[in-house]
Design a protein around this motif. Structure first.
Motif, PDB file in Angstrom:
ATOM      1  N   UNK A 146      30.872  14.241  60.953  1.00 55.61           N
ATOM      2  CA  UNK A 146      30.296  14.531  59.641  1.00 55.61           C
ATOM      3  C   UNK A 146      29.987  13.258  58.858  1.00 55.61           C
ATOM      4  N   UNK A 147      30.783  12.220  59.071  1.00 53.73           N
ATOM      5  CA  UNK A 147      30.475  10.943  58.434  1.00 53.73           C
ATOM      6  C   UNK A 147      29.115  10.430  58.903  1.00 53.73           C
ATOM      7  N   UNK A 148      28.903  10.440  60.195  1.00 53.49           N
ATOM      8  CA  UNK A 148      27.635   9.926  60.722  1.00 53.49           C
ATOM      9  C   UNK A 148      26.490  10.913  60.492  1.00 53.49           C
ATOM     10  N   UNK A 149      26.811  12.191  60.368  1.00 55.25           N
ATOM     11  CA  UNK A 149      25.783  13.143  59.949  1.00 55.25           C
ATOM     12  C   UNK A 149      25.236  12.733  58.582  1.00 55.25           C
ATOM     13  N   UNK A 150      26.142  12.376  57.673  1.00 56.33           N
ATOM     14  CA  UNK A 150      25.693  11.961  56.347  1.00 56.33           C
ATOM     15  C   UNK A 150      24.862  10.689  56.414  1.00 56.33           C
ATOM     16  N   UNK A 151      25.308   9.714  57.173  1.00 55.60           N
ATOM     17  CA  UNK A 151      24.577   8.453  57.244  1.00 55.60           C
ATOM     18  C   UNK A 151      23.168   8.662  57.788  1.00 55.60           C
ATOM     19  N   UNK A 152      23.027   9.613  58.693  1.00 57.88           N
ATOM     20  CA  UNK A 152      21.701   9.878  59.248  1.00 57.88           C
ATOM     21  C   UNK A 152      20.862  10.814  58.409  1.00 57.88           C
ATOM     22  N   UNK A 153      21.512  11.682  57.628  1.00 59.08           N
ATOM     23  CA  UNK A 153      20.786  12.697  56.864  1.00 59.08           C
ATOM     24  C   UNK A 153      20.338  12.219  55.497  1.00 59.08           C
ATOM     25  N   UNK A 154      21.168  11.423  54.835  1.00 60.90           N
ATOM     26  CA  UNK A 154      20.864  11.025  53.454  1.00 60.90           C
ATOM     27  C   UNK A 154      19.515  10.326  53.281  1.00 60.90           C
ATOM     28  N   UNK A 155      19.043   9.530  54.243  1.00 66.95           N
ATOM     29  CA  UNK A 155      17.709   8.946  54.052  1.00 66.95           C
ATOM     30  C   UNK A 155      16.609   9.992  53.864  1.00 66.95           C
ATOM     31  N   UNK A 156      16.764  11.171  54.451  1.00 67.74           N
ATOM     32  CA  UNK A 156      15.786  12.237  54.230  1.00 67.74           C
ATOM     33  C   UNK A 156      15.876  12.753  52.797  1.00 67.74           C
ATOM     34  N   UNK A 157      17.098  12.763  52.262  1.00 72.65           N
ATOM     35  CA  UNK A 157      17.293  13.217  50.886  1.00 72.65           C
ATOM     36  C   UNK A 157      16.824  12.168  49.889  1.00 72.65           C
ATOM     37  N   UNK A 158      17.309  10.929  50.021  1.00 71.99           N
ATOM     38  CA  UNK A 158      16.981   9.891  49.050  1.00 71.99           C
ATOM     39  C   UNK A 158      15.613   9.269  49.270  1.00 71.99           C
ATOM     40  N   UNK A 159      15.423   8.689  50.436  1.00 77.59           N
ATOM     41  CA  UNK A 159      14.161   8.013  50.717  1.00 77.59           C
ATOM     42  C   UNK A 159      13.017   8.958  50.992  1.00 77.59           C
ATOM     43  N   UNK A 160      13.349  10.189  51.351  1.00 76.39           N
ATOM     44  CA  UNK A 160      12.318  11.176  51.625  1.00 76.39           C
ATOM     45  C   UNK A 160      12.050  12.059  50.424  1.00 76.39           C
ATOM     46  N   UNK A 161      12.897  13.087  50.252  1.00 80.97           N
ATOM     47  CA  UNK A 161      12.677  14.027  49.147  1.00 80.97           C
ATOM     48  C   UNK A 161      12.718  13.329  47.792  1.00 80.97           C
ATOM     49  N   UNK A 194      31.064  24.940  55.717  1.00 80.06           N
ATOM     50  CA  UNK A 194      32.079  25.145  54.684  1.00 80.06           C
ATOM     51  C   UNK A 194      32.403  26.612  54.453  1.00 80.06           C
ATOM     52  N   UNK A 195      31.701  27.500  55.122  1.00 80.61           N
ATOM     53  CA  UNK A 195      32.014  28.924  55.000  1.00 80.61           C
ATOM     54  C   UNK A 195      33.398  29.230  55.542  1.00 80.61           C
ATOM     55  N   UNK A 196      33.812  28.515  56.575  1.00 77.82           N
ATOM     56  CA  UNK A 196      35.096  28.791  57.233  1.00 77.82           C
ATOM     57  C   UNK A 196      36.036  27.597  57.206  1.00 77.82           C
ATOM     58  N   UNK A 197      35.678  26.562  56.447  1.00 77.53           N
ATOM     59  CA  UNK A 197      36.500  25.355  56.408  1.00 77.53           C
ATOM     60  C   UNK A 197      36.598  24.858  54.976  1.00 77.53           C
ATOM     61  N   UNK A 200      35.175  19.255  55.338  1.00 75.85           N
ATOM     62  CA  UNK A 200      34.253  19.086  56.459  1.00 75.85           C
ATOM     63  C   UNK A 200      34.968  18.924  57.791  1.00 75.85           C
ATOM     64  N   UNK A 201      36.130  18.283  57.787  1.00 77.99           N
ATOM     65  CA  UNK A 201      36.872  18.104  59.041  1.00 77.99           C
ATOM     66  C   UNK A 201      37.821  19.263  59.315  1.00 77.99           C
ATOM     67  N   UNK A 202      37.812  20.252  58.459  1.00 79.77           N
ATOM     68  CA  UNK A 202      38.703  21.398  58.639  1.00 79.77           C
ATOM     69  C   UNK A 202      39.554  21.613  57.400  1.00 79.77           C
TER      70      UNK A 202
END
Length: 291
Positions: A146-161, A194-197, A200-202
């Motif tokens: 989940x840490x690396x998910x964020x590092x890879x996803x946030x550029x779409x949020x900040x630099x993209x959207x 987050x529906x069942x956790x 993020x790590x549980x």
């Protein structure tokens, strides 16, 4: 599907004009310093050079959480680095050759250690203090995922959207639609997890939550780019629950204030050099003392 005339890229791109938009004056296609400027050094082992953007908040939250957990060695000085050209000073570039906040110098050992990139700083501090990174292999793997998910996803949020929705000099339908679709998909990814956790790590709070919350928690509360209503963030109920739970943590409240230069003056602590600064040096107190 486009609001601009058709653009035919040249065979070789050259930098011959500013790109436009809010940050055009500091964008450039080369690295390295633009001027000589040494960084200040305080009295604590950890020296943080940052600004309270989502990436900066990750690290100040982590440091405040470490202190709240009793790790006295996590005392730190937080110096303000405004992203108006200060990130290209020679001292800052020596700590982070990528000229992005946050950057950390650990002066607790015989030789200073530099750490840059927010995810790297979180891992470094977690391993240094043995905190907020599970030792159980399954939870540890989930945390890193989940840490690396964020590092890879946030550029779409900040630099993209964020860029095309809020900062670009012109509104381009195709670009906004493309990145809005991706950000909503990411919110759905989080909501399903987050529906069942609880976290993020549980069932444990980790550096993964500290990394994701400043970006997607801020988005969930409509605090980023004025895009909350546009993205229907209220529909992601599990993200909302998780966001509220983390926002209520005292260390998170403090971490969010550090190096903050906007919002209510009482929420701004431009620099942090002692725990007492939260009581005595927020901007409302500074302005009151000066008047």
């Amino acid at each position: 599907m486009t609001d601009t005339p058709a653009y035919e890229p040249p065979k070789v791109w050259t930098w011959n004009k500013e790109s436009g938009g809010r940050f055009a004056s500091i964008n450039r296609p080369i690295a390295g310093p633009t001027h000589d400027k040494e960084l200040p050094v305080g009295r604590h082992p950890l020296q943080l050079y940052s600004l309270a953007t989502p990436n900066g908040v990750k690290v100040t939250v982590m440091l405040e959480e470490l202190l709240a957990a009793g790790h006295k060695g996590a005392e730190y000085d937080a110096w303000l680095i405004k992203i108006d050209g200060n990130q290209f000073g020679s001292g800052f570039v020596a700590v982070n050759p990528n000229s992005k906040i946050p950057a950390l110098m650990d002066r607790s050992g015989p030789e200073p250690i530099r750490v840059f990139e927010s995810g790297s700083i979180l891992v470094y501090l977690a391993e240094k203090f043995g905190a907020f990174l599970p030792t159980d292999i399954k939870r540890r793997a989930e945390t890193f995922s989940w840490l690396f998910w964020q590092m890879g996803s946030a550029p779409y949020l900040g630099g993209g959207f964020g860029h095309f929705y809020a900062y670009a000099p012109t509104k381009i339908e195709y670009a906004i639609d493309r990145f809005a679709m991706e950000v909503k998909r990411q919110l759905d990814v989080l909501d399903r997890r987050l529906a069942d956790n609880e976290y993020l790590a549980g069932d444990v709070y980790t550096i993964a939550d500290m990394a994701v919350w400043p970006w997607y928690g801020g988005l969930a509360k409509g605090l980023l780019y004025g895009g909350g209503e546009f993205l229907s963030v209220q529909d992601y109920k599990n993200v909302q629950r998780w966001t509220d739970a983390i926002a209520a943590r005292p260390a998170v409240k403090r971490g969010r204030m550090v190096n903050r230069t906007w919002g209510e003056p009482s929420s701004q602590l431009h620099e942090r050099h002692d725990a007492s600064d939260f009581e005595t040096k927020t901007q409302d107190k500074v302005e009151q003392a000066a008047s």
